[in-house]
Design a protein around this motif. Sequence first.
Motif, PDB file in Angstrom:
ATOM      1  N   VAL A  28      38.743  46.512  33.413  1.00 33.46           N
ATOM      2  CA  VAL A  28      39.719  47.600  33.401  1.00 33.46           C
ATOM      3  C   VAL A  28      40.530  47.545  32.106  1.00 33.46           C
ATOM      4  O   VAL A  28      40.813  48.582  31.500  1.00 33.46           O
ATOM      5  N   GLY A  29      40.868  46.345  31.660  1.00 32.17           N
ATOM      6  CA  GLY A  29      41.563  46.192  30.382  1.00 32.17           C
ATOM      7  C   GLY A  29      40.747  46.742  29.222  1.00 32.17           C
ATOM      8  O   GLY A  29      41.281  47.421  28.342  1.00 32.17           O
ATOM      9  N   THR A  30      39.448  46.487  29.244  1.00 36.96           N
ATOM     10  CA  THR A  30      38.559  47.001  28.190  1.00 36.96           C
ATOM     11  C   THR A  30      38.507  48.530  28.236  1.00 36.96           C
ATOM     12  O   THR A  30      38.581  49.197  27.197  1.00 36.96           O
ATOM     13  N   LEU A  34      42.458  49.889  43.812  1.00 33.59           N
ATOM     14  CA  LEU A  34      43.312  50.642  42.890  1.00 33.59           C
ATOM     15  C   LEU A  34      42.508  51.167  41.714  1.00 33.59           C
ATOM     16  O   LEU A  34      41.429  50.671  41.407  1.00 33.59           O
ATOM     17  N   ALA A  35      43.080  52.136  41.035  1.00 34.98           N
ATOM     18  CA  ALA A  35      42.597  52.603  39.736  1.00 34.98           C
ATOM     19  C   ALA A  35      43.824  53.071  38.967  1.00 34.98           C
ATOM     20  O   ALA A  35      44.834  53.458  39.566  1.00 34.98           O
ATOM     21  N   SER A  67      38.037  52.802  36.099  1.00 32.52           N
ATOM     22  CA  SER A  67      37.230  52.505  37.276  1.00 32.52           C
ATOM     23  C   SER A  67      38.116  51.824  38.313  1.00 32.52           C
ATOM     24  O   SER A  67      39.046  51.094  37.966  1.00 32.52           O
ATOM     25  N   PRO A  68      37.827  52.024  39.586  1.00 32.71           N
ATOM     26  CA  PRO A  68      38.609  51.339  40.620  1.00 32.71           C
ATOM     27  C   PRO A  68      38.248  49.854  40.673  1.00 32.71           C
ATOM     28  O   PRO A  68      37.157  49.456  40.260  1.00 32.71           O
TER      29      PRO A  68
END
Length: 190
Positions: free
Chosen positions: A13-15, A76-77, A157-158
């Motif tokens: 998610v960081g990427t 989460l997303a 993305s979730p």
Amino acid sequence: MRAFIALLPPAEVGTELDHFLDPRQEALAPRGHWRWTRPEHRHLTLAFLPELEEWREESLVEAGEEWAARTRPVRLALRGAGAFPDPGAARVLWAGVEQSDPGSLESWAQSLRALSSRAGARVDGTRFAPHLTLARAVGRPRAAGHLLQALDTVHTSPWVVDEICLVRSELGQGPGGTPRYAVRHTWTVR
């Protein structure tokens, strides 16, 4: 010690967030107006503990273990963007949080704040608003409408949140005078 209880987004998610932010940071925010959150500092705070005496940490960890054992993971997303206190005079730019089970994070925050208080920590009592800080204004508040238009399309993305961390925060001890964060304990949500 100064600390907070938070969830940390996974590396993927960081990427995704980096790929989204990179072209927008320089194009939209002049240098010196905004300080963007370093990737390793990104987190979603559930409870801010401006004062946790170290000798009380053990009872907080134990209370957190009991809470985690009866708590289910949440999906989460990151989606959308906003500003605190408002877009016309923003101090903070943030990414919104989409929850698969609306209200879960609010419930988590309420429980974690209560157990922290019972463990003897001083807990910040501001209203909980789930968000991930993207940038802070340097100096005075700034108009951010144009930034929010560009940032509002963020959608990661979730992911499933199954860990919550107790993090120590040492102001001004990181690179360039940024805070230094150290995870003190991780609770696994079952």
